[in-house]
Design an enzyme around this catalytic site. Structure first.
Site, mmCIF file in Angstrom:
data_model
loop_
_atom_site.group_PDB
_atom_site.id
_atom_site.type_symbol
_atom_site.label_atom_id
_atom_site.label_comp_id
_atom_site.label_asym_id
_atom_site.label_seq_id
_atom_site.Cartn_x
_atom_site.Cartn_y
_atom_site.Cartn_z
ATOM 1 N N ARG A 1 46.497 40.845 48.711
ATOM 2 C CA ARG A 1 47.605 40.645 47.783
ATOM 3 C C ARG A 1 48.643 39.693 48.358
ATOM 4 O O ARG A 1 49.639 39.411 47.702
ATOM 5 C CB ARG A 1 48.270 41.987 47.552
ATOM 6 C CG ARG A 1 48.161 42.491 46.148
ATOM 7 C CD ARG A 1 48.844 43.830 46.167
ATOM 8 N NE ARG A 1 49.130 44.323 44.886
ATOM 9 C CZ ARG A 1 48.362 45.200 44.253
ATOM 10 N NH1 ARG A 1 47.249 45.618 44.761
ATOM 11 N NH2 ARG A 1 48.737 45.643 43.081
ATOM 12 N N LYS B 1 41.516 44.912 36.572
ATOM 13 C CA LYS B 1 40.724 44.851 37.813
ATOM 14 C C LYS B 1 39.975 46.171 38.053
ATOM 15 O O LYS B 1 38.782 46.171 38.332
ATOM 16 C CB LYS B 1 41.632 44.565 39.028
ATOM 17 C CG LYS B 1 42.414 43.271 38.936
ATOM 18 C CD LYS B 1 43.248 43.029 40.167
ATOM 19 C CE LYS B 1 44.339 44.045 40.398
ATOM 20 N NZ LYS B 1 45.401 44.068 39.365
ATOM 21 N N ARG C 1 48.691 53.085 29.692
ATOM 22 C CA ARG C 1 47.634 53.604 30.576
ATOM 23 C C ARG C 1 47.865 55.082 30.919
ATOM 24 O O ARG C 1 48.976 55.497 31.176
ATOM 25 C CB ARG C 1 47.581 52.799 31.874
ATOM 26 C CG ARG C 1 46.610 53.415 32.889
ATOM 27 C CD ARG C 1 46.273 52.493 34.002
ATOM 28 N NE ARG C 1 47.432 52.057 34.755
ATOM 29 C CZ ARG C 1 47.370 51.169 35.737
ATOM 30 N NH1 ARG C 1 46.230 50.614 36.055
ATOM 31 N NH2 ARG C 1 48.467 50.813 36.375
ATOM 32 N N ARG D 1 51.071 57.019 35.599
ATOM 33 C CA ARG D 1 51.491 56.668 36.953
ATOM 34 C C ARG D 1 52.994 56.395 36.982
ATOM 35 O O ARG D 1 53.524 55.790 36.049
ATOM 36 C CB ARG D 1 50.734 55.414 37.432
ATOM 37 C CG ARG D 1 49.411 55.735 38.079
ATOM 38 C CD ARG D 1 48.553 54.540 38.356
ATOM 39 N NE ARG D 1 49.202 53.359 38.933
ATOM 40 C CZ ARG D 1 48.553 52.248 39.268
ATOM 41 N NH1 ARG D 1 47.241 52.178 39.105
ATOM 42 N NH2 ARG D 1 49.196 51.217 39.766
ATOM 43 N N ARG E 1 56.809 44.952 39.624
ATOM 44 C CA ARG E 1 55.435 44.668 40.069
ATOM 45 C C ARG E 1 55.017 43.252 39.676
ATOM 46 O O ARG E 1 54.331 42.564 40.433
ATOM 47 C CB ARG E 1 54.465 45.700 39.482
ATOM 48 C CG ARG E 1 54.633 47.066 40.131
ATOM 49 C CD ARG E 1 53.987 48.151 39.320
ATOM 50 N NE ARG E 1 52.542 48.017 39.248
ATOM 51 C CZ ARG E 1 51.787 48.668 38.368
ATOM 52 N NH1 ARG E 1 52.327 49.477 37.476
ATOM 53 N NH2 ARG E 1 50.482 48.511 38.375
#
Ligand code: AP5
Length: 216
Positions: free
Chosen positions: A88, A13, A127, A160, A171
């Protein structure tokens, strides 16, 4: 263009919203980035949010709706927006409807990036992000040119806290429980476009433009 990006954590996203922002000249409103900034600034909201984010849990609706409502009061959103990470929950979707209705505006498109859960751990654990300018890389799929330094500003990249494997599972569970119902919610309204989110980012971007009726 009033756009919402929807999809699992790590579905791309943010990557695609940044490209769309540059192409369309409208702001990207990322609630994750806003909450991380509030946490870095050590505001009371940011510190409360960080505890939940680090556990892979959603921040309470009231908190997030408040920061999105504030963002919509800025003149930059008058021409359009790309919402990344909001809504969300169904409650957030209804709040967004109310915010837009008060401004006599409506969503043009909800772009759903369809990426299977099996690919998400690989995407998120690889990431790395720049803490200075927010640029996003992937150690294998989109590596920085020099070691683990940001291509744009040379700052060392970081992982992160919520991208650690044990947080990713939490998550994904939060997504299945709270966010997945938004897909039928927007489908019923006829604004949903489902795009296959696997493969090179350039091809996915081209498909998103097509679904928005924009020539590449
Ligand atoms: P947020 O920051 O919004 O996280 P997220 O939704 O989990 O999404 P991500 O940022 O992890 O992934 P993405 O889909 O943007 O993927 P990306 O482009 O980076 O939220 C974080 C937390 O904040 C939440 O858990 C929650 O606690 C809180 N929060 C935020 N909003 C909230 C709300 N509205 N309500 C309540 N709580 C909220 O890509 C991922 C990786 O894949 C990158 O390394 C990238 O380089 C790579 N990649 C991208 N595209 C491709 C491709 N096509 N092929 C291969 N690799 C790719």
């Amino acid at each position: 263009m009033n756009i919402v990006m929807l999809g699992r954590p790590g579905s791309g996203k943010g990557t695609q919203a940044t490209r769309l922002m540059e192409r369309l000249g409208v702001p990207q409103l990322s609630t994750g980035d806003m909450l991380r900034k509030a946490a870095a600034d050590k505001t009371p909201l940011g510190l409360a949010a960080k505890k939940l984010m680090d556990q892979g849990q959603l921040v309470p609706d009231e908190m997030v709706i408040g920061i999105v409502d504030d963002a919509f009061r800025t003149p930059e959103t008058a021409k359009g927006f790309i919402l990344d990470g909001f809504p969300r929950t169904l409650k957030q979707a209804e709040a967004l409807d109310a915010i837009l209705a008060a401004k006599k505006r409506a969503l043009d498109k909800v772009l759903f990036l369809d990426v299977p859960a099996e690919l998400i751990v690989e995407r998120l654990s690889g990431r790395r992000s720049c803490p200075k300018d927010g640029s996003v890389y992937h150690l294998v799929n989109a590596p920085p040119k020099r070691d683990t330094l940001c291509d744009k500003c040379g700052t060392p990249l970081v992982q992160r806290d919520d991208d650690k494997p044990e947080r990713i599972t939490a998550r994904l569970d939060a997504y299945d429980r709270d966010t997945a119902p938004l897909r039928p919610y927007y489908e019923k309204r006829g604004v949903l476009a489902v795009v296959h989110g696997v493969g090179p980012a350039d091809g996915i971007f081209a498909e998103l433009l097509l679904r928005l009726g924009i020539k590449d």
